[in-house]
Design an enzyme around this catalytic site. Structure first.
Site, PDB file in Angstrom:
ATOM      1  N   HIS A 121       0.812  -1.212   0.000  1.00  0.00           N
ATOM      2  CA  HIS A 121       0.000   0.000   0.000  1.00  0.00           C
ATOM      3  C   HIS A 121       0.846   1.263   0.000  1.00  0.00           C
ATOM      4  CE1 HIS A 121       0.815   0.683   4.314  1.00  0.00           C
ATOM      5  NE2 HIS A 121       0.754  -0.631   4.401  1.00  0.00           N
ATOM      6  N   ASP A 122       0.361   2.269  -0.684  1.00  0.00           N
ATOM      7  CA  ASP A 122       0.962   3.610  -0.721  1.00  0.00           C
ATOM      8  C   ASP A 122       2.330   3.651  -1.401  1.00  0.00           C
ATOM      9  OD1 ASP A 122      -1.104   5.082   0.952  1.00  0.00           O
ATOM     10  OD2 ASP A 122      -0.481   3.549   2.373  1.00  0.00           O
ATOM     11  N   GLY A 139       4.904  -1.406   2.331  1.00  0.00           N
ATOM     12  CA  GLY A 139       4.156  -0.181   2.119  1.00  0.00           C
ATOM     13  C   GLY A 139       5.034   1.058   2.104  1.00  0.00           C
TER      14      GLY A 139
END
Length: 266
Positions: A121-122, A139
């Site tokens: 994520h991100d 992430g």
């Protein structure tokens, strides 16, 4: 003409452009956008607020856009944006962003993600990036253009890898990797410049030699790293590639810079 196999489940609210192919037993969620000529071969699941760029191909059992593997995620409307002309092989997982990381995970164009690799994520990934089998990207990572990860390599969360770098297979990378760098090991250490990659991409012999000279100064034994960075910035101010390395080292980061091992020559 768009082709959807009878066994596929495509939500009526999903946006499918012309010439999209959705193969057997695929699932496409209501907030998904597939640009022209995207191919989901079979057994692919695309969910969440996910956009996939033109001509990207996704192979069986990939899971794209499901909720982030972050215990702090509370269902916020984050996104996953995948560019054009990407190759996403079997069992690849890619997660959207979170409120704590900018709300978006972004993948560039012309990338290859081989079997069982993961995009956390991100994370932000540039163009022409290659993830070999079983690469693990945590992430909040930032990956520059033309980076190659060898099989089984892993990058710590909030890690940065500068463009044209090469990460050796099975490396556990916990610090930032400079542009054009070559790292390997557990824990990974800087081995030098990615000379093979530079030659393959057409860098001249003179330019490579200049970069090697600057590298020798940056990671030499005289003074502190800060002093050596200042020296290189002054001496090679007109050399764009060297200054990319300088700027990368000087940029704010949550991680330290991956350095050569003390018992190894620069």
């Amino acid at each position: 003409m768009t082709q959807v196999h009878p066994t596929a489940v495509v939500d009526a609210r999903a946006q499918l452009a012309a010439d999209v192919t959705v193969g057997p037993f695929c699932v496409v969620g209501p907030e998904v956008t597939l640009d022209e000529a995207v191919v989901l071969h079979s057994h692919v699941v695309v969910e969440g607020r996910t956009a996939i760029g033109a001509r990207t191909q996704i192979f069986p059992f990939a899971s794209i856009g499901h909720a982030p593997q972050d215990l702090k995620y509370k269902g916020e409307p984050s996104r996953l944006e995948i560019g054009a002309d990407n190759l996403i092989r079997e069992h690849v997982t890619m997660n959207p962003g979170t409120e704590g990381g900018g709300m978006v995970t972004r993948v560039g164009n012309h990338c290859a993600f081989l079997a069982s690799s993961h995009v956390g994520h991100d994370s932000i990934i540039g163009d022409h990036v290659v993830f070999s089998n079983n690469v693990m990207l945590a992430g909040h990572c930032i990956i520059g253009d033309f980076v190659i990860f060898g099989g089984g390599a892993a990058l710590h969360q909030f890690g940065r890898v500068g463009k044209h770098a090469f990460i050796g297979g099975m490396s556990a990378v916990e610090n930032d990797v400079i542009p054009y760098g070559l790292v390997i090991g557990n824990r990974a250490h800087l081995m030098g410049l990615n000379l093979v990659g530079l030659k393959r991409r057409g860098f001249s012999r003179e330019k490579i030699q200049t970069m090697r000279e600057a590298y020798g100064v940056l990671f030499g034994e005289t003074g502190t790293l800060r002093e050596r960075v200042t020296m290189v910035a002054e001496r090679y101010a007109g050399q764009a590639e060297v200054m990319e390395i300088v700027d990368f080292i000087q940029a704010e980061s949550d991680r330290a810079i991956c350095m050569p091992r003390l018992d190894r020559a620069a």
